[in-house]
Write a protein that holds these residues in place. Structure first.
Motif, PDB file in Angstrom:
ATOM      1  N   GLN A  27      57.424 -36.347  80.375  1.00 48.34           N
ATOM      2  CA  GLN A  27      56.209 -35.788  79.801  1.00 48.34           C
ATOM      3  C   GLN A  27      54.986 -36.189  80.626  1.00 48.34           C
ATOM      4  OE1 GLN A  27      55.135 -37.185  75.844  1.00 48.34           O
ATOM      5  NE2 GLN A  27      54.443 -35.140  75.280  1.00 48.34           N
ATOM      6  N   GLY A  28      54.123 -35.210  80.897  1.00 38.92           N
ATOM      7  CA  GLY A  28      52.896 -35.470  81.633  1.00 38.92           C
ATOM      8  C   GLY A  28      53.000 -35.304  83.132  1.00 38.92           C
ATOM      9  N   GLN A  29      54.212 -35.122  83.657  1.00 37.06           N
ATOM     10  CA  GLN A  29      54.402 -35.010  85.104  1.00 37.06           C
ATOM     11  C   GLN A  29      54.402 -33.569  85.600  1.00 37.06           C
ATOM     12  OE1 GLN A  29      54.471 -37.690  87.120  1.00 37.06           O
ATOM     13  NE2 GLN A  29      54.251 -39.044  85.339  1.00 37.06           N
ATOM     14  N   GLY A  30      54.608 -32.600  84.710  1.00 42.43           N
ATOM     15  CA  GLY A  30      54.582 -31.198  85.103  1.00 42.43           C
ATOM     16  C   GLY A  30      55.685 -30.785  86.056  1.00 42.43           C
ATOM     17  N   GLN A  31      56.829 -31.465  85.991  1.00 43.83           N
ATOM     18  CA  GLN A  31      57.900 -31.206  86.955  1.00 43.83           C
ATOM     19  C   GLN A  31      59.038 -30.344  86.425  1.00 43.83           C
ATOM     20  OE1 GLN A  31      58.490 -32.440  90.500  1.00 43.83           O
ATOM     21  NE2 GLN A  31      56.363 -31.931  90.054  1.00 43.83           N
ATOM     22  N   VAL A  32      58.998 -30.004  85.125  1.00 46.00           N
ATOM     23  CA  VAL A  32      60.066 -29.142  84.618  1.00 46.00           C
ATOM     24  C   VAL A  32      59.976 -27.731  85.210  1.00 46.00           C
ATOM     25  CG1 VAL A  32      61.118 -28.110  82.575  1.00 46.00           C
ATOM     26  CG2 VAL A  32      60.353 -30.490  82.503  1.00 46.00           C
ATOM     27  N   VAL A  53      63.282 -39.366  79.851  1.00 48.01           N
ATOM     28  CA  VAL A  53      62.345 -40.450  79.570  1.00 48.01           C
ATOM     29  C   VAL A  53      61.855 -40.984  80.906  1.00 48.01           C
ATOM     30  CG1 VAL A  53      62.164 -42.801  78.668  1.00 48.01           C
ATOM     31  CG2 VAL A  53      63.364 -41.045  77.360  1.00 48.01           C
ATOM     32  N   ASP A  54      60.574 -41.249  81.017  1.00 51.24           N
ATOM     33  CA  ASP A  54      60.020 -41.640  82.307  1.00 51.24           C
ATOM     34  C   ASP A  54      60.604 -42.964  82.794  1.00 51.24           C
ATOM     35  OD1 ASP A  54      58.431 -41.038  84.512  1.00 51.24           O
ATOM     36  OD2 ASP A  54      56.730 -42.201  83.749  1.00 51.24           O
ATOM     37  N   ALA A  55      60.659 -43.108  84.097  1.00 46.96           N
ATOM     38  CA  ALA A  55      61.103 -44.340  84.740  1.00 46.96           C
ATOM     39  C   ALA A  55      60.069 -44.733  85.782  1.00 46.96           C
ATOM     40  CB  ALA A  55      62.467 -44.135  85.400  1.00 46.96           C
ATOM     41  N   ARG A  56      59.648 -45.992  85.746  1.00 50.77           N
ATOM     42  CA  ARG A  56      58.673 -46.479  86.721  1.00 50.77           C
ATOM     43  C   ARG A  56      59.422 -47.045  87.924  1.00 50.77           C
ATOM     44  NH1 ARG A  56      54.139 -50.156  84.161  1.00 50.77           N
ATOM     45  NH2 ARG A  56      55.905 -51.599  84.060  1.00 50.77           N
ATOM     46  N   PRO A  57      59.248 -46.436  89.092  1.00 54.89           N
ATOM     47  CA  PRO A  57      59.998 -46.887  90.271  1.00 54.89           C
ATOM     48  C   PRO A  57      59.844 -48.377  90.550  1.00 54.89           C
ATOM     49  CG  PRO A  57      58.940 -44.792  90.733  1.00 54.89           C
ATOM     50  CD  PRO A  57      58.437 -45.236  89.388  1.00 54.89           C
TER      51      PRO A  57
END
Length: 466
Positions: A45-50, A105-109
């Motif tokens: 969510q929030g990344q606009g990558q879908v 779900v987001d993952a922080r590198p």
């Protein structure tokens, strides 16, 4: 998404070992390439990558000869869903839906040992965000469509493949992509759905398969906010009425309450089957409860096992706290967030009333957040069970197959609520302690990934009718 297959099992009773992956077929090579690409999209969510991921998938499908009139996109804010149709020869037959979600779900590198947005194959595992939840399912759908297209397979039943854009965030939204899918003319009235986002097999510590679980029901996901308000004041003049203390006492009372044990045919079948392959006292208690849900000693014992308590009762747990506005002021407001996973047949209103009663403080409000909804149980049909079992037994002969109740939530909730019976089955076997969906170092066994591809293809062919 949360998978309820984190089962604490010791030694396996099964004797079948995992076969070594044979030399890759061309369709497996292609699927691996798609897998590698889709992992690179940070579809949280929030990344606009879908949308870019959908554009990539659509390009692959069009290059393979899938016509534009068999692809439709369903936009919603920054995300998008996609439907792909494989028309059947029986025009009057109800369609069959297959589903997977593209968002993660987001993952922080910086928190990961490996880049979460790069597919890394290491020591027999694929690592990366979404490898199991649920981009592996996305690739399984893509691989099935492409294999059928290349082979010229025309099923008797129309097959519709849904690629969901917001499962992790939009299940309770009226315009979420899952709800758009369920209401779409291609899908509305589908006879049933196969969801790749849950269900799977358990491996023992030595890698032997133990049991295969098919999700046939999900608990209602509901969040309640408890709020205590106060006129506040200066911290140098403390009073007995303090919003933080009041909310703390309320949370403690909820912690002290245990909802009654419940069961249905599905959960008894599941617990009995898992009990047979679970050694020691835990296995005995599971079998006892499955045989007699009124066995209070067995119910109490299971309540102490986090892996199983969600299958036997409604559970509510405090997950967040907030209070006060300054270190030198009495709090004017304090809140607690309580997340509940509600057993099928129990209403959200009843849980809200029980929490209010347990809080026992009229000054504290108990409010439902969002618009949660309950979904019915999908009893495992003989033809569905037969198709799943035949596919699993191709690779793991003799392994027991049983339905189970999901303590978490998936797109299946929406489909069932829309009147589409849904069963979740991924074809993936994994050790319970290696289930890292939503967490660090998410992974899936390489062998299981390829098995999952074949499993979904098997079901499409068998249930669609070739």
């Amino acid at each position: 998404m949360t998978r309820s297959i984190r089962v604490a099992i010791g030694l396996a009773l099964a004797t079948t070992s995992i076969p070594v992956l044979a030399q890759q077929r061309p369709d497996q090579v292609q699927a691996r390439q798609i897998y590698e690409k889709v992992i690179t999209f940070r579809t949280s969510q929030g990344q606009g990558q879908v949308p870019p991921m959908v554009a990539y998938l659509e390009g692959v499908l069009r290059d393979a000869g899938i016509s534009a009139d068999n692809i439709v996109k369903l936009p919603k804010a920054e995300t998008v869903g996609m439907l792909v149709r494989v028309p059947g020869s029986y025009r009057n037959a109800k369609p069959i839906l297959f589903s997977a979600h593209m968002d993660v779900v987001d993952a922080r590198p910086e928190d990961w040992k490996r880049d979460p947005y790069k597919l890394i194959e290491e020591n027999g595992y694929f690592y990366g965000r979404g490898t199991i939840d649920n981009k592996g399912g996305v690739v399984a759908l893509m691989s099935t469509i492409l294999r059928m297209q290349k082979a010229g397979v025309k099923p008797k039943r129309t097959l519709v493949f849904a690629f969901i854009g917001d499962e992790e965030t939009g299940l309770d939204e009226t315009d979420g992509t899952t709800r758009q899918v369920a209401a779409h003319p291609w899908v509305k009235g589908a006879e049933f759905a196969i969801n790749t986002d849950a269900g799977g097999g358990l491996l023992a510590p030595d890698g032997k398969p133990m049991i295969y679980l098919v999700q046939g029901a999900e608990k209602t996901y509901a969040t309640f906010e408890l709020t205590a308000t106060n006129k506040g004041g200066h911290s140098s003049r403390p009073r007995t009425d303090n919003a933080i203390y009041e909310i703390a006492r309320a949370v403690t009372r909820i912690d002290e309450y245990r909802f009654p044990a419940m069961s249905n045919d599905l959960t008894r079948s599941y617990l009995g089957a898992v009990g047979k392959v679970t050694p020691g006292p835990a296995g005995e208690m599971l079998k006892r409860f499955a045989a007699n849900p009124e066995d209070s000693a067995a119910a109490d014992a299971i309540a102490g096992i986090p892996e199983f308590v969600g299958t036997t009762r409604t559970t509510c747990v405090a997950t967040m706290l907030s209070g006060g506005h300054a270190e030198n002021a009495l709090p004017q407001k304090a809140t607690a967030t309580v997340n509940c996973r509600i057993f099928p047949g129990v209403s959200i209103d009843d849980v809200q009333k029980k929490l209010t009663t347990q809080v026992a403080d009229p000054k504290i409000s108990v409010k439902v957040l969002g618009a949660p909804f309950a979904s019915p149980v999908s009893e495992l049909r003989p033809d569905i069970e037969r198709a799943i079992t035949q596919s699993i037994h191709k690779r793991y002969p003799g392994v027991a197959v049983t339905p189970y109740l999901e303590s978490g939530g998936t797109d299946g909730m929406v489909y069932r609520t829309a009147g589409i019976p849904t069963w979740a089955t991924s074809g993936i076997f994994i050790k319970p302690e290696e289930m890292f969906a939503h967490g660090l170092d998410e992974r899936v066994p390489v062998k299981s990934f390829y098995d999952g591809l074949d499993h979904i293809h098997d079901l499409a062919v068998a249930l669609g009718g070739d």
